[in-house]
Design a protein around this motif. Structure first.
Motif, PDB file in Angstrom:
ATOM      1  N   SER A   1       2.666  -3.176  16.720  1.00 56.57           N
ATOM      2  CA  SER A   1       4.092  -3.445  16.488  1.00 56.57           C
ATOM      3  C   SER A   1       4.900  -2.165  16.544  1.00 56.57           C
ATOM      4  O   SER A   1       4.418  -1.109  16.113  1.00 56.57           O
ATOM      5  CB  SER A   1       4.316  -4.002  15.088  1.00 56.57           C
ATOM      6  OG  SER A   1       3.668  -5.194  14.931  1.00 56.57           O
ATOM      7  N   SER A   2       6.140  -2.282  17.004  1.00 60.74           N
ATOM      8  CA  SER A   2       7.070  -1.154  16.892  1.00 60.74           C
ATOM      9  C   SER A   2       7.513  -1.058  15.430  1.00 60.74           C
ATOM     10  O   SER A   2       7.371  -2.028  14.667  1.00 60.74           O
ATOM     11  CB  SER A   2       8.303  -1.390  17.770  1.00 60.74           C
ATOM     12  OG  SER A   2       9.021  -2.483  17.246  1.00 60.74           O
ATOM     13  N   ALA A   3       8.063   0.078  15.050  1.00 56.90           N
ATOM     14  CA  ALA A   3       8.514   0.264  13.665  1.00 56.90           C
ATOM     15  C   ALA A   3       9.551  -0.795  13.297  1.00 56.90           C
ATOM     16  O   ALA A   3       9.551  -1.346  12.194  1.00 56.90           O
ATOM     17  CB  ALA A   3       9.083   1.657  13.492  1.00 56.90           C
ATOM     18  N   GLU A   4      10.433  -1.127  14.263  1.00 57.44           N
ATOM     19  CA  GLU A   4      11.495  -2.111  14.016  1.00 57.44           C
ATOM     20  C   GLU A   4      10.904  -3.503  13.759  1.00 57.44           C
ATOM     21  O   GLU A   4      11.278  -4.191  12.816  1.00 57.44           O
ATOM     22  CB  GLU A   4      12.387  -2.154  15.259  1.00 57.44           C
ATOM     23  CG  GLU A   4      13.791  -2.623  15.002  1.00 57.44           C
ATOM     24  CD  GLU A   4      14.597  -2.524  16.288  1.00 57.44           C
ATOM     25  OE1 GLU A   4      14.114  -2.981  17.338  1.00 57.44           O
ATOM     26  OE2 GLU A   4      15.701  -1.959  16.215  1.00 57.44           O
ATOM     27  N   ASP A   5       9.955  -3.907  14.618  1.00 57.78           N
ATOM     28  CA  ASP A   5       9.314  -5.219  14.445  1.00 57.78           C
ATOM     29  C   ASP A   5       8.539  -5.273  13.139  1.00 57.78           C
ATOM     30  O   ASP A   5       8.513  -6.307  12.459  1.00 57.78           O
ATOM     31  CB  ASP A   5       8.347  -5.513  15.602  1.00 57.78           C
ATOM     32  CG  ASP A   5       9.090  -5.793  16.887  1.00 57.78           C
ATOM     33  OD1 ASP A   5      10.319  -5.986  16.814  1.00 57.78           O
ATOM     34  OD2 ASP A   5       8.454  -5.796  17.942  1.00 57.78           O
ATOM     35  N   ARG A   6       7.922  -4.159  12.781  1.00 58.31           N
ATOM     36  CA  ARG A   6       7.150  -4.130  11.532  1.00 58.31           C
ATOM     37  C   ARG A   6       8.063  -4.413  10.350  1.00 58.31           C
ATOM     38  O   ARG A   6       7.721  -5.165   9.453  1.00 58.31           O
ATOM     39  CB  ARG A   6       6.477  -2.769  11.357  1.00 58.31           C
ATOM     40  CG  ARG A   6       5.091  -2.716  11.970  1.00 58.31           C
ATOM     41  CD  ARG A   6       4.210  -1.704  11.278  1.00 58.31           C
ATOM     42  NE  ARG A   6       4.762  -0.372  11.293  1.00 58.31           N
ATOM     43  CZ  ARG A   6       4.617   0.495  12.274  1.00 58.31           C
ATOM     44  NH1 ARG A   6       3.923   0.171  13.342  1.00 58.31           N
ATOM     45  NH2 ARG A   6       5.145   1.691  12.211  1.00 58.31           N
ATOM     46  N   GLU A   7       9.258  -3.804  10.385  1.00 61.70           N
ATOM     47  CA  GLU A   7      10.190  -3.975   9.265  1.00 61.70           C
ATOM     48  C   GLU A   7      10.652  -5.428   9.166  1.00 61.70           C
ATOM     49  O   GLU A   7      10.712  -6.003   8.083  1.00 61.70           O
ATOM     50  CB  GLU A   7      11.386  -3.042   9.430  1.00 61.70           C
ATOM     51  CG  GLU A   7      12.306  -3.088   8.231  1.00 61.70           C
ATOM     52  CD  GLU A   7      13.165  -1.839   8.127  1.00 61.70           C
ATOM     53  OE1 GLU A   7      12.620  -0.728   8.249  1.00 61.70           O
ATOM     54  OE2 GLU A   7      14.371  -1.992   7.933  1.00 61.70           O
TER      55      GLU A   7
ATOM     56  N   GLY B   1       0.828  -1.205   0.000  1.00 59.41           N
ATOM     57  CA  GLY B   1       0.000   0.000   0.000  1.00 59.41           C
ATOM     58  C   GLY B   1       0.863   1.256   0.000  1.00 59.41           C
ATOM     59  O   GLY B   1       0.604   2.224  -0.721  1.00 59.41           O
ATOM     60  N   ASP B   2       1.927   1.213   0.793  1.00 62.73           N
ATOM     61  CA  ASP B   2       2.767   2.391   1.031  1.00 62.73           C
ATOM     62  C   ASP B   2       3.812   2.550  -0.083  1.00 62.73           C
ATOM     63  O   ASP B   2       4.648   1.671  -0.279  1.00 62.73           O
ATOM     64  CB  ASP B   2       3.457   2.179   2.389  1.00 62.73           C
ATOM     65  CG  ASP B   2       4.377   3.327   2.776  1.00 62.73           C
ATOM     66  OD1 ASP B   2       4.603   4.224   1.951  1.00 62.73           O
ATOM     67  OD2 ASP B   2       4.881   3.296   3.912  1.00 62.73           O
ATOM     68  N   PRO B   3       3.791   3.653  -0.816  1.00 61.67           N
ATOM     69  CA  PRO B   3       4.760   3.862  -1.896  1.00 61.67           C
ATOM     70  C   PRO B   3       6.212   3.828  -1.412  1.00 61.67           C
ATOM     71  O   PRO B   3       7.102   3.401  -2.146  1.00 61.67           O
ATOM     72  CB  PRO B   3       4.428   5.255  -2.429  1.00 61.67           C
ATOM     73  CG  PRO B   3       3.053   5.542  -1.965  1.00 61.67           C
ATOM     74  CD  PRO B   3       2.836   4.778  -0.710  1.00 61.67           C
ATOM     75  N   LEU B   4       6.459   4.252  -0.162  1.00 58.55           N
ATOM     76  CA  LEU B   4       7.835   4.204   0.354  1.00 58.55           C
ATOM     77  C   LEU B   4       8.272   2.772   0.634  1.00 58.55           C
ATOM     78  O   LEU B   4       9.459   2.451   0.604  1.00 58.55           O
ATOM     79  CB  LEU B   4       7.974   5.082   1.592  1.00 58.55           C
ATOM     80  CG  LEU B   4       7.871   6.580   1.300  1.00 58.55           C
ATOM     81  CD1 LEU B   4       7.950   7.395   2.593  1.00 58.55           C
ATOM     82  CD2 LEU B   4       8.954   7.033   0.319  1.00 58.55           C
ATOM     83  N   ARG B   5       7.312   1.898   0.896  1.00 58.85           N
ATOM     84  CA  ARG B   5       7.631   0.463   1.002  1.00 58.85           C
ATOM     85  C   ARG B   5       8.068  -0.072  -0.360  1.00 58.85           C
ATOM     86  O   ARG B   5       8.944  -0.931  -0.448  1.00 58.85           O
ATOM     87  CB  ARG B   5       6.413  -0.333   1.457  1.00 58.85           C
ATOM     88  CG  ARG B   5       6.124  -0.226   2.898  1.00 58.85           C
ATOM     89  CD  ARG B   5       7.038  -1.149   3.696  1.00 58.85           C
ATOM     90  NE  ARG B   5       6.651  -1.083   5.080  1.00 58.85           N
ATOM     91  CZ  ARG B   5       7.429  -1.392   6.101  1.00 58.85           C
ATOM     92  NH1 ARG B   5       8.656  -1.789   5.903  1.00 58.85           N
ATOM     93  NH2 ARG B   5       6.997  -1.308   7.323  1.00 58.85           N
ATOM     94  N   ALA B   6       7.420   0.409  -1.411  1.00 59.50           N
ATOM     95  CA  ALA B   6       7.809  -0.030  -2.761  1.00 59.50           C
ATOM     96  C   ALA B   6       9.268   0.344  -3.008  1.00 59.50           C
ATOM     97  O   ALA B   6      10.060  -0.460  -3.515  1.00 59.50           O
ATOM     98  CB  ALA B   6       6.895   0.597  -3.810  1.00 59.50           C
ATOM     99  N   LYS B   7       9.632   1.558  -2.624  1.00 59.81           N
ATOM    100  CA  LYS B   7      11.019   2.024  -2.796  1.00 59.81           C
ATOM    101  C   LYS B   7      11.968   1.157  -1.954  1.00 59.81           C
ATOM    102  O   LYS B   7      13.004   0.697  -2.435  1.00 59.81           O
ATOM    103  CB  LYS B   7      11.092   3.496  -2.376  1.00 59.81           C
ATOM    104  CG  LYS B   7      12.414   4.167  -2.590  1.00 59.81           C
ATOM    105  CD  LYS B   7      12.222   5.685  -2.481  1.00 59.81           C
ATOM    106  CE  LYS B   7      13.505   6.438  -2.767  1.00 59.81           C
ATOM    107  NZ  LYS B   7      14.437   6.405  -1.646  1.00 59.81           N
ATOM    108  N   TRP B   8      11.578   0.909  -0.708  1.00 60.80           N
ATOM    109  CA  TRP B   8      12.407   0.122   0.211  1.00 60.80           C
ATOM    110  C   TRP B   8      12.599  -1.303  -0.329  1.00 60.80           C
ATOM    111  O   TRP B   8      13.702  -1.856  -0.295  1.00 60.80           O
ATOM    112  CB  TRP B   8      11.726   0.104   1.585  1.00 60.80           C
ATOM    113  CG  TRP B   8      12.425  -0.675   2.634  1.00 60.80           C
ATOM    114  CD1 TRP B   8      13.512  -0.298   3.363  1.00 60.80           C
ATOM    115  CD2 TRP B   8      12.074  -1.986   3.086  1.00 60.80           C
ATOM    116  NE1 TRP B   8      13.863  -1.303   4.239  1.00 60.80           N
ATOM    117  CE2 TRP B   8      12.994  -2.343   4.091  1.00 60.80           C
ATOM    118  CE3 TRP B   8      11.071  -2.894   2.747  1.00 60.80           C
ATOM    119  CZ2 TRP B   8      12.942  -3.568   4.752  1.00 60.80           C
ATOM    120  CZ3 TRP B   8      11.016  -4.112   3.402  1.00 60.80           C
ATOM    121  CH2 TRP B   8      11.946  -4.444   4.388  1.00 60.80           C
ATOM    122  N   ILE B   9      11.547  -1.891  -0.867  1.00 59.15           N
ATOM    123  CA  ILE B   9      11.649  -3.254  -1.428  1.00 59.15           C
ATOM    124  C   ILE B   9      12.575  -3.235  -2.642  1.00 59.15           C
ATOM    125  O   ILE B   9      13.440  -4.099  -2.801  1.00 59.15           O
ATOM    126  CB  ILE B   9      10.257  -3.796  -1.794  1.00 59.15           C
ATOM    127  CG1 ILE B   9       9.455  -4.071  -0.526  1.00 59.15           C
ATOM    128  CG2 ILE B   9      10.368  -5.073  -2.648  1.00 59.15           C
ATOM    129  CD1 ILE B   9       7.970  -4.233  -0.757  1.00 59.15           C
TER     130      ILE B   9
END
Ligand code: ADE
Length: 235
Positions: free
Chosen positions: A213-219, A20-28
């Motif tokens: 979840s914390s941001a770290e666990d989410r990642e 969903g998140d465009p920044l996740r697309a970049k990160w992937i």
């Protein structure tokens, strides 16, 4: 380019991951794909194409909710010839048997959205389901990687904030594992246009316990799911 995607013909692979998140697309694209190229920045909803183990794979943000995800799924399939789409997203757990970070594969998606009611003139309740071959491959891949993935029905809701949590309880009584916001639309559009789709979800919050979840666990949870999705999509 299509109305909402700025790619030229041939720039998007036949296989695509849909966070969903465009920044996740970049990160992937930066962390999992090789030889990546950004093909669209329209509305900052990024899309990238690269390779995974030598196979061309794209990753495209869809935004949140079924209206937004429907636009991207429709244009990817009909204007760019995408054939296999795997949503990779987050979800809220309804089942007491799930914990934060668990991965869920959506076998089918109930919905409170009116989009499918309109498709069938309010006369039918269409049942959006995953592509069986993709789901079977994902189950095998997860088992091979030692990822304890649950497979079951999900709720795709229009409203992240609900006034009717009692309806979530009722769906949980019928075996619905989690709530998210896109799978029903993706499954419906893929079926309508003869493409294959699957939704994989990581539990980011728990509606029974109130945990998040914390941001770290989410990642970390997200990485496991991305690996299952990538191994599935190239099989
Ligand atoms: N995605 C992640 N958590 C969610 C929730 N609680 N409801 C709907 N979508 C979600």
């Amino acid at each position: 380019m299509s109305t909402h995607i700025g790619a030229k013909p041939g720039e998007i692979a036949e296989r695509i991951l849909l966070p969903g998140d465009p920044l996740r697309a970049k990160w992937i694209s930066e962390n999992f794909l090789d030889d990546t190229k950004c093909y669209s920045t329209v509305r900052n909803v990024y899309g990238f194409t690269g390779t995974y183990r030598g196979v061309p794979v794209s990753v495209q943000g869809t935004g949140m909710g079924m209206p937004s995800a429907s636009i991207y799924a429709h244009e990817l399939i009909n204007e760019y010839g995408v054939q296999t789409l795997i949503r990779i997203g987050s979800c809220g757990a309804l089942s007491e048997n799930l914990q934060l970070g668990d991965v869920v594969a959506a076998i089918g998606a109930s919905t409170d959205s009116a989009m499918n009611r309109q498709r069938f003139d309010g006369l039918m309740d269409y049942a959006p389901v995953a592509d069986f071959g993709l789901l079977r491959t994902a189950v095998d891949v997860a088992a091979g990687r030692g990822v304890g993935m649950s497979v079951g029905p999900v709720l795709s809701t229009d409203a992240f904030y609900t006034d009717r949590p009692d309806l979530y309880d009722r769906l949980a009584d019928y075996g619905v594992l989690v709530v998210e916001m896109e799978a029903a639309a993706l499954y419906t559009i893929a079926a309508r246009h003869r493409a294959r789709s699957l939704a994989l979800l990581t539990v980011s919050d728990h509606l029974r316990t109130g945990e998040r979840s914390s941001a770290e666990d989410r990642e970390q949870g997200f990485s496991q799911m991305v690996e299952v999705a990538l191994d599935t999509i190239i099989t």
